[in-house]
Design a protein around this motif. Sequence first.
Motif, PDB file in Angstrom:
ATOM      1  N   GLY A  74      34.990  32.620  15.129  1.00 20.89           N
ATOM      2  CA  GLY A  74      34.971  34.053  15.382  1.00 20.89           C
ATOM      3  C   GLY A  74      34.940  34.786  14.052  1.00 20.89           C
ATOM      4  N   ALA A  75      34.096  35.789  13.934  1.00 14.48           N
ATOM      5  CA  ALA A  75      34.003  36.519  12.661  1.00 14.48           C
ATOM      6  C   ALA A  75      33.559  37.954  12.914  1.00 14.48           C
ATOM      7  CB  ALA A  75      33.027  35.832  11.710  1.00 14.48           C
ATOM      8  N   VAL A  76      34.084  38.852  12.087  1.00 15.85           N
ATOM      9  CA  VAL A  76      33.643  40.244  12.079  1.00 15.85           C
ATOM     10  C   VAL A  76      33.357  40.625  10.630  1.00 15.85           C
ATOM     11  CG1 VAL A  76      34.917  40.911  14.149  1.00 15.85           C
ATOM     12  CG2 VAL A  76      36.008  41.117  11.924  1.00 15.85           C
ATOM     13  N   VAL A  77      32.679  41.745  10.457  1.00 12.44           N
ATOM     14  CA  VAL A  77      32.290  42.191   9.114  1.00 12.44           C
ATOM     15  C   VAL A  77      32.991  43.499   8.776  1.00 12.44           C
ATOM     16  CG1 VAL A  77      30.361  43.117   7.764  1.00 12.44           C
ATOM     17  CG2 VAL A  77      30.077  40.998   9.060  1.00 12.44           C
ATOM     18  N   ILE A  78      33.517  43.553   7.551  1.00 12.94           N
ATOM     19  CA  ILE A  78      33.996  44.812   6.984  1.00 12.94           C
ATOM     20  C   ILE A  78      32.932  45.285   6.000  1.00 12.94           C
ATOM     21  CG2 ILE A  78      35.699  45.885   5.452  1.00 12.94           C
ATOM     22  CD1 ILE A  78      37.798  43.996   6.579  1.00 12.94           C
ATOM     23  N   GLU A  79      32.427  46.488   6.223  1.00 10.05           N
ATOM     24  CA  GLU A  79      31.403  47.042   5.326  1.00 10.05           C
ATOM     25  C   GLU A  79      31.593  48.551   5.242  1.00 10.05           C
ATOM     26  OE1 GLU A  79      26.919  45.710   4.210  1.00 10.05           O
ATOM     27  OE2 GLU A  79      27.383  45.819   6.334  1.00 10.05           O
ATOM     28  N   ASP A  80      31.377  49.091   4.055  1.00  7.13           N
ATOM     29  CA  ASP A  80      31.582  50.530   3.827  1.00  7.13           C
ATOM     30  C   ASP A  80      32.993  50.959   4.229  1.00  7.13           C
ATOM     31  OD1 ASP A  80      28.954  50.848   2.903  1.00  7.13           O
ATOM     32  OD2 ASP A  80      28.204  51.079   4.942  1.00  7.13           O
ATOM     33  N   GLY A  81      33.962  50.069   3.985  1.00  6.63           N
ATOM     34  CA  GLY A  81      35.359  50.417   4.212  1.00  6.63           C
ATOM     35  C   GLY A  81      35.784  50.467   5.661  1.00  6.63           C
ATOM     36  N   ALA A  82      35.002  49.853   6.555  1.00  5.42           N
ATOM     37  CA  ALA A  82      35.356  49.873   7.979  1.00  5.42           C
ATOM     38  C   ALA A  82      34.844  48.596   8.647  1.00  5.42           C
ATOM     39  CB  ALA A  82      34.754  51.100   8.663  1.00  5.42           C
ATOM     40  N   ILE A  83      35.405  48.297   9.819  1.00  8.13           N
ATOM     41  CA  ILE A  83      34.912  47.163  10.604  1.00  8.13           C
ATOM     42  C   ILE A  83      33.601  47.569  11.253  1.00  8.13           C
ATOM     43  CG2 ILE A  83      35.371  45.643  12.564  1.00  8.13           C
ATOM     44  CD1 ILE A  83      38.400  46.131  11.976  1.00  8.13           C
ATOM     45  N   ASP A  84      32.556  46.797  11.027  1.00 10.61           N
ATOM     46  CA  ASP A  84      31.244  47.074  11.613  1.00 10.61           C
ATOM     47  C   ASP A  84      31.107  46.247  12.893  1.00 10.61           C
ATOM     48  OD1 ASP A  84      28.638  47.424  12.333  1.00 10.61           O
ATOM     49  OD2 ASP A  84      27.775  46.932  10.378  1.00 10.61           O
ATOM     50  N   PHE A  85      31.314  46.911  14.031  1.00  7.58           N
ATOM     51  CA  PHE A  85      31.308  46.190  15.307  1.00  7.58           C
ATOM     52  C   PHE A  85      29.913  45.718  15.715  1.00  7.58           C
ATOM     53  CE2 PHE A  85      35.335  48.462  15.480  1.00  7.58           C
ATOM     54  CZ  PHE A  85      36.187  47.462  15.933  1.00  7.58           C
ATOM     55  N   SER A  86      28.891  46.174  15.008  1.00  6.34           N
ATOM     56  CA  SER A  86      27.535  45.679  15.294  1.00  6.34           C
ATOM     57  C   SER A  86      27.303  44.317  14.650  1.00  6.34           C
ATOM     58  CB  SER A  86      26.485  46.678  14.803  1.00  6.34           C
ATOM     59  OG  SER A  86      26.442  46.697  13.379  1.00  6.34           O
ATOM     60  N   GLN A  87      28.222  43.912  13.763  1.00  5.66           N
ATOM     61  CA  GLN A  87      28.103  42.610  13.107  1.00  5.66           C
ATOM     62  C   GLN A  87      29.301  41.743  13.499  1.00  5.66           C
ATOM     63  OE1 GLN A  87      26.610  42.563   8.881  1.00  5.66           O
ATOM     64  NE2 GLN A  87      27.152  44.731   8.944  1.00  5.66           N
ATOM     65  N   GLN A  88      29.132  41.006  14.573  1.00  2.09           N
ATOM     66  CA  GLN A  88      30.178  40.100  15.035  1.00  2.09           C
ATOM     67  C   GLN A  88      29.557  38.740  15.357  1.00  2.09           C
ATOM     68  OE1 GLN A  88      33.436  41.641  17.605  1.00  2.09           O
ATOM     69  NE2 GLN A  88      32.130  43.427  17.896  1.00  2.09           N
ATOM     70  N   SER A 118      27.781  25.518  22.163  1.00  2.00           N
ATOM     71  CA  SER A 118      26.504  25.489  21.438  1.00  2.00           C
ATOM     72  C   SER A 118      26.413  24.239  20.570  1.00  2.00           C
ATOM     73  CB  SER A 118      26.386  26.726  20.539  1.00  2.00           C
ATOM     74  OG  SER A 118      26.602  27.906  21.274  1.00  2.00           O
ATOM     75  N   ASP A 119      25.181  23.856  20.243  1.00  3.36           N
ATOM     76  CA  ASP A 119      24.954  22.727  19.346  1.00  3.36           C
ATOM     77  C   ASP A 119      25.602  23.019  17.996  1.00  3.36           C
ATOM     78  OD1 ASP A 119      23.445  20.280  18.366  1.00  3.36           O
ATOM     79  OD2 ASP A 119      22.651  21.827  17.030  1.00  3.36           O
ATOM     80  N   PRO A 120      26.487  22.126  17.497  1.00  5.28           N
ATOM     81  CA  PRO A 120      27.218  22.415  16.263  1.00  5.28           C
ATOM     82  C   PRO A 120      26.321  22.676  15.055  1.00  5.28           C
ATOM     83  CG  PRO A 120      28.234  20.564  17.406  1.00  5.28           C
ATOM     84  CD  PRO A 120      26.954  20.862  18.113  1.00  5.28           C
ATOM     85  N   ALA A 121      25.295  21.859  14.848  1.00  4.93           N
ATOM     86  CA  ALA A 121      24.425  22.029  13.678  1.00  4.93           C
ATOM     87  C   ALA A 121      23.722  23.384  13.717  1.00  4.93           C
ATOM     88  CB  ALA A 121      23.401  20.892  13.608  1.00  4.93           C
ATOM     89  N   GLU A 122      23.161  23.708  14.863  1.00  6.25           N
ATOM     90  CA  GLU A 122      22.470  25.001  15.040  1.00  6.25           C
ATOM     91  C   GLU A 122      23.437  26.161  14.827  1.00  6.25           C
ATOM     92  OE1 GLU A 122      19.641  27.860  16.031  1.00  6.25           O
ATOM     93  OE2 GLU A 122      19.140  25.718  16.182  1.00  6.25           O
ATOM     94  N   THR A 123      24.632  26.049  15.414  1.00  5.12           N
ATOM     95  CA  THR A 123      25.637  27.113  15.314  1.00  5.12           C
ATOM     96  C   THR A 123      26.082  27.325  13.870  1.00  5.12           C
ATOM     97  OG1 THR A 123      26.427  26.596  17.533  1.00  5.12           O
ATOM     98  CG2 THR A 123      27.911  27.854  16.125  1.00  5.12           C
ATOM     99  N   LEU A 124      26.294  26.235  13.156  1.00  9.33           N
ATOM    100  CA  LEU A 124      26.766  26.342  11.774  1.00  9.33           C
ATOM    101  C   LEU A 124      25.706  26.969  10.867  1.00  9.33           C
ATOM    102  CD1 LEU A 124      28.628  22.934  11.623  1.00  9.33           C
ATOM    103  CD2 LEU A 124      29.693  25.171  11.265  1.00  9.33           C
ATOM    104  N   VAL A 125      24.439  26.640  11.084  1.00 10.31           N
ATOM    105  CA  VAL A 125      23.368  27.284  10.309  1.00 10.31           C
ATOM    106  C   VAL A 125      23.333  28.774  10.623  1.00 10.31           C
ATOM    107  CG1 VAL A 125      20.871  27.440   9.951  1.00 10.31           C
ATOM    108  CG2 VAL A 125      21.963  25.205  10.082  1.00 10.31           C
ATOM    109  N   GLU A 126      23.441  29.086  11.900  1.00 13.47           N
ATOM    110  CA  GLU A 126      23.435  30.492  12.335  1.00 13.47           C
ATOM    111  C   GLU A 126      24.595  31.257  11.689  1.00 13.47           C
ATOM    112  OE1 GLU A 126      23.346  32.944  16.565  1.00 13.47           O
ATOM    113  OE2 GLU A 126      23.343  30.753  16.596  1.00 13.47           O
ATOM    114  N   PHE A 127      25.757  30.601  11.626  1.00 18.56           N
ATOM    115  CA  PHE A 127      26.911  31.266  11.028  1.00 18.56           C
ATOM    116  C   PHE A 127      26.716  31.485   9.533  1.00 18.56           C
ATOM    117  CE2 PHE A 127      31.218  31.127   9.090  1.00 18.56           C
ATOM    118  CZ  PHE A 127      31.622  32.386   9.540  1.00 18.56           C
ATOM    119  N   MET A 128      26.173  30.499   8.830  1.00 25.49           N
ATOM    120  CA  MET A 128      25.940  30.664   7.393  1.00 25.49           C
ATOM    121  C   MET A 128      24.926  31.775   7.123  1.00 25.49           C
ATOM    122  SD  MET A 128      28.232  28.725   6.500  1.00 25.49           S
ATOM    123  CE  MET A 128      28.139  29.061   4.744  1.00 25.49           C
ATOM    124  N   GLU A 129      23.959  31.939   8.013  1.00 30.44           N
ATOM    125  CA  GLU A 129      23.012  33.061   7.892  1.00 30.44           C
ATOM    126  C   GLU A 129      23.739  34.384   8.116  1.00 30.44           C
ATOM    127  OE1 GLU A 129      18.897  30.798   9.350  1.00 30.44           O
ATOM    128  OE2 GLU A 129      20.215  31.721  10.836  1.00 30.44           O
TER     129      GLU A 129
END
Length: 247
Positions: A74-88, A118-129
């Motif tokens: 699970g991951a979220v993004v902090i950008e411009d000083g706030a949580i960006d809910f469009s990037q989860q 999900s397929d672990p290899a596919e998921t991990l590449v997707e996460f690194m992207e």
Amino acid sequence: TPAKQPDVAVSAMSLFSWLRPASPVVQADLQQRLASLPSINQLGDCSLREQRWVVLDLETTGLNLNKDRLLSIGAVVIEDGAIDFSQQFERTLQCSEVKLGASVLIHGLGPNAIAAGSDPAETLVEFMEFVGDSPVLAFHAPFDQHMLGRALKEHLGHKLQHVFLDVADIAPLVCPQANIREAGLDEWIEWFKLEVFERHNASADALATAELALILFSRARGQQIHSPLNLQQRLSQWKRRQQAPSF
């Protein structure tokens, strides 16, 4: 005798190849995507607000760094000083032949959910992207860093090189008055009176960690910690002081 030395060398080589885990077979399209990932830089002098941060939480079969397996990200993004809910990011990984420990009672990932993952290899590449070249924040980051790094190595033969900062260290660094250095995430949530409606799954915990991190960044700026690099340096100094023997 000298004539037998090659046989000894061959048997030694075969022994080492047996000891060394086999490199995973990675599909060509995934190899291409891995090769396209951005190179990772050290932390810079931009402001804490300008930096894009990925806040990560992992669920695993248990807490053994060498035996337990990664179950969900699970991951979220902090950008411009706030949580960006469009990037989860939220994925459960398919994990066959795995024994579920007591942790399943906490994060609620049962056999059916894992089998349908999900397929672990596919998921991990997707996460690194998804992460890109951003530094990563996590609560008790060394655990997440190790487990993610191990999964990347096992499924993709890929080495994790991202900078991780531990929110469990940032909190007592900038809020020593709390006097709860060994506290878990729940204690810090309570101390700051954060309203968290869900906990103990990867996405909810990542979101709670991100909310905590934003408060800590605000406190850090008040203590003249203005950049990610500055924060990393202050954390290193703080940890050295904590580890120094007291006389």
